[in-house]
Design a protein around this motif. Structure first.
Motif, PDB file in Angstrom:
ATOM      1  N   ARG A 107      -7.950  18.602  27.899  1.00  0.00           N
ATOM      2  CA  ARG A 107      -9.184  17.814  28.054  1.00  0.00           C
ATOM      3  C   ARG A 107     -10.244  18.629  28.780  1.00  0.00           C
ATOM      4  NH1 ARG A 107      -7.014  13.711  29.964  1.00  0.00           N
ATOM      5  NH2 ARG A 107      -7.037  12.353  28.129  1.00  0.00           N
ATOM      6  N   GLU A 108      -9.825  19.408  29.771  1.00  0.00           N
ATOM      7  CA  GLU A 108     -10.775  20.252  30.491  1.00  0.00           C
ATOM      8  C   GLU A 108     -11.326  21.343  29.580  1.00  0.00           C
ATOM      9  OE1 GLU A 108     -10.976  23.027  34.538  1.00  0.00           O
ATOM     10  OE2 GLU A 108      -9.164  21.904  34.030  1.00  0.00           O
ATOM     11  N   CYS A 109     -10.467  21.907  28.716  1.00  0.00           N
ATOM     12  CA  CYS A 109     -10.916  22.944  27.789  1.00  0.00           C
ATOM     13  C   CYS A 109     -11.938  22.400  26.795  1.00  0.00           C
ATOM     14  CB  CYS A 109      -9.717  23.518  27.021  1.00  0.00           C
ATOM     15  SG  CYS A 109      -8.527  24.421  28.034  1.00  0.00           S
ATOM     16  N   LEU A 110     -11.830  21.136  26.449  1.00  0.00           N
ATOM     17  CA  LEU A 110     -12.706  20.533  25.444  1.00  0.00           C
ATOM     18  C   LEU A 110     -13.888  19.794  26.063  1.00  0.00           C
ATOM     19  CD1 LEU A 110      -9.899  19.111  23.149  1.00  0.00           C
ATOM     20  CD2 LEU A 110     -11.379  21.046  22.632  1.00  0.00           C
ATOM     21  N   ALA A 111     -14.092  19.960  27.368  1.00  0.00           N
ATOM     22  CA  ALA A 111     -15.122  19.186  28.063  1.00  0.00           C
ATOM     23  C   ALA A 111     -16.512  19.413  27.473  1.00  0.00           C
ATOM     24  CB  ALA A 111     -15.120  19.529  29.556  1.00  0.00           C
ATOM     25  N   GLY A 112     -16.795  20.615  27.005  1.00  0.00           N
ATOM     26  CA  GLY A 112     -18.121  20.903  26.458  1.00  0.00           C
ATOM     27  C   GLY A 112     -18.213  20.805  24.962  1.00  0.00           C
TER      28      GLY A 112
END
Length: 520
Positions: A107-112
């Motif tokens: 989820r952090e990797c896909l935040a942007g």
């Protein structure tokens, strides 16, 4: 390394034989390679993203012992792998493993990412396996994925019901479960630990939810006391408002103001009613929370404890707290916190001593909550778990500028995200004097709720709770010229109507009865 880990209270020692993907693997690589070369490999049936290269594996790449030697020794290119999946058009990410750690990292990797993705773990160490797997399958289904529901319910009494395959908010499609003792009285089960039944009022769009509160039926309430008296926490009043709003499709509490505490008798119970009125021209619905003693006469008035407004959910995405502990934050010492709060009049028993760790970064405060097992019953039946949210506020008493002995007074813009997951990570951002914006997440950092503003007020002393009364000693003469005797009278000051005076007398009577019933 042990000394470094000691600086992070939430760190966990890995239960592995080697430090994978590091130079400490090198002594075993030669033997590992010989074993790997002796195995037979088949081409994968589905494409595989390699954590060694961070890209989709080419034909034959995974079928050599040399590749698996690299896999054991080299760094894990997790972010590159997630980005490769996203570039390939993947929009749903399912973690198949013992916990949800990788889901939070993904989820952090896909935040942007320009488009939202669905991420869900199949298992979670703090939740029952069947519930977690079924919740993951349902989340995938409502976002468009196919599910073999016949296989899920094979051998179980179930029938097909037409439902939308997309998330929905204000309009209710689910069939209401009927049964239990309340159905025969024309009521619907409320499906909530603090509320037993609900009824829609004929001729209006109003709804009333009812329940009974006591330290016997909900033992955890005895662990929240103001000046020694068990008192319903303000977070529980918010929870009642959230549940009542959701009953009519208004899951967002736009504002809620607390007027007086709900004090619980030691040997009895209080009846609770949560009322939801018809929608106003703007779509808002007025909410009120009321109680009176369970053994009260029919004409005894109800005490009003909270009023506010509920509206439909906005559907705006929540903010996650996947990075944990928060970067750049200093650990707040919590030694002696609960004795300090007790001295200020806030007595928290074991169930409410759930604040695990706290941090401060600038003016922001971060709290990590660890709920006791079975403290309040099934956590997924609460919208925002009262203990977890209350315990998180304890971190504010140790922050720079925080005040000891403060409790929530009003809430605005409370938006839950429908996970039913107990809060575990909470961020407080100041918005003014004694005012905070709040972000709530679960143990993996996934959004649980957001709160625009919580306003805190100091705990009122016991003498300020009922300013209309004072204790006075008078000598009352008896008939026949007998000697006067001393008697303790509770005087009512001011010009009050008879109904108010009668209600005050009943409350005083119940207080005396509770005091006399206490052991010792």
């Amino acid at each position: 390394m042990t000394e470094l880990a000691a600086r992070f209270p939430t760190s966990t020692r890995l239960r592995v034989s080697h430090a994978f993907h590091s130079q400490r693997m090198e002594p075993m690589l030669a033997e590992f390679g010989r074993v790997a070369e002796g195995l037979s490999y088949a081409e994968p049936a589905v494409p595989v993203v390699s954590s060694v290269t961070g890209a989709v594996a080419t034909a034959g790449e995974l079928r050599t012992g040399a590749y698996w030697v690299r896999q054991a020794r080299e760094a894990v290119r997790f972010r590159d792998g997630i980005e490769a999946l996203r570039a390939a058009g993947v929009t749903r990410f399912v973690e198949v493993g013992p916990d949800g750690v990788l889901t939070a990292l993904a989820r952090e990797c896909l935040a942007g990412a320009p488009e939202p993705a669905v991420l869900t773990p199949m298992l979670h160490r703090d939740r029952p396996e069947p519930d977690t797997v079924l919740a993951a399958l349902a989340q995938l289904h409502v976002t468009g994925a196919d599910a073999d529901w016949e296989g899920v319910f094979a051998g179980r009494p179930a029938r097909r019901v037409a439902l939308p395959t997309y998330p929905f908010q204000s309009r209710r499609y689910w069939l209401r479960a009927r049964g239990g003792d309340v159905s025969g009285a024309g009521l619907d089960p409320a499906g909530h630990p603090l509320l037993g039944a609900a009824i829609t009022l004929a001729g209006t769009e109003g709804t009333v939810l009812t329940g009974q509160l006591s330290v016997h039926q909900q033992p955890w309430l005895a662990d929240h006391a103001l000046a020694g008296v068990p008192t319903l926490p303000g977070t529980a009043l918010l929870e009642l408002a959230l549940r009542a709003g959701a009953q009519v499709g208004c899951g967002r509490v736009e504002e809620l103001t607390l007027h007086q505490p709900v004090r619980l008798p030691a040997g009895g119970a209080v009846q609770a009613q949560v009322t939801v009125e018809a929608a106003d021209p703007t779509g808002g619905r007025a909410i009120g929370v009321y109680t009176r003693p369970a053994d009260a006469d029919r004409d005894e008035p109800w005490a009003r404890h909270a009023t506010g407004t509920a509206r439909p959910l906005t559907g705006e995405p929540g903010t996650d707290l996947a990075q944990w502990p928060p970067a750049g934050a200093r650990l707040i010492p919590l030694d002696g916190l609960y004795p300090e709060l007790a001295a200020a009049g806030l007595d928290y028993g074991p169930a409410f001593q759930a604040l695990g760790s706290a941090w401060q970064r600038g003016e922001e405060i971060f709290a990590e909550v660890r709920l006791p097992d079975g403290a309040t019953g099934p956590g997924d039946r609460y919208t925002l778990h009262p203990i977890a949210l209350d315990a998180a506020t304890h971190a504010l008493t140790r922050s720079d500028g925080g005040g000891t002995g403060q409790v929530p007074f009003s809430w605005t813009g409370v938006e839950p995200y429908g996970t039913g997951t107990p809060p575990a990570r909470v961020r407080f951002t100041p918005t003014g004097a004694d005012r905070w914006a709040v972000t709530v997440a679960d143990a993996a950092g996934a959004p649980v709720a957001s709160i625009d503003t919580v306003v805190f007020r100091p705990v009122a002393p016991v003498s300020a709770v009922a300013p209309l009364y004072r204790v006075a000693w008078q000598r009352i003469p008896t008939g026949g010229g007998a000697a006067p005797v001393a008697a303790e009278l509770l005087e009512v000051t001011g010009g009050l109507d008879p109904a108010t005076v009668r209600a005050a007398g009943l409350r005083a009577l119940h207080a005396v009865q509770d005091w006399l019933a206490r052991p010792g």
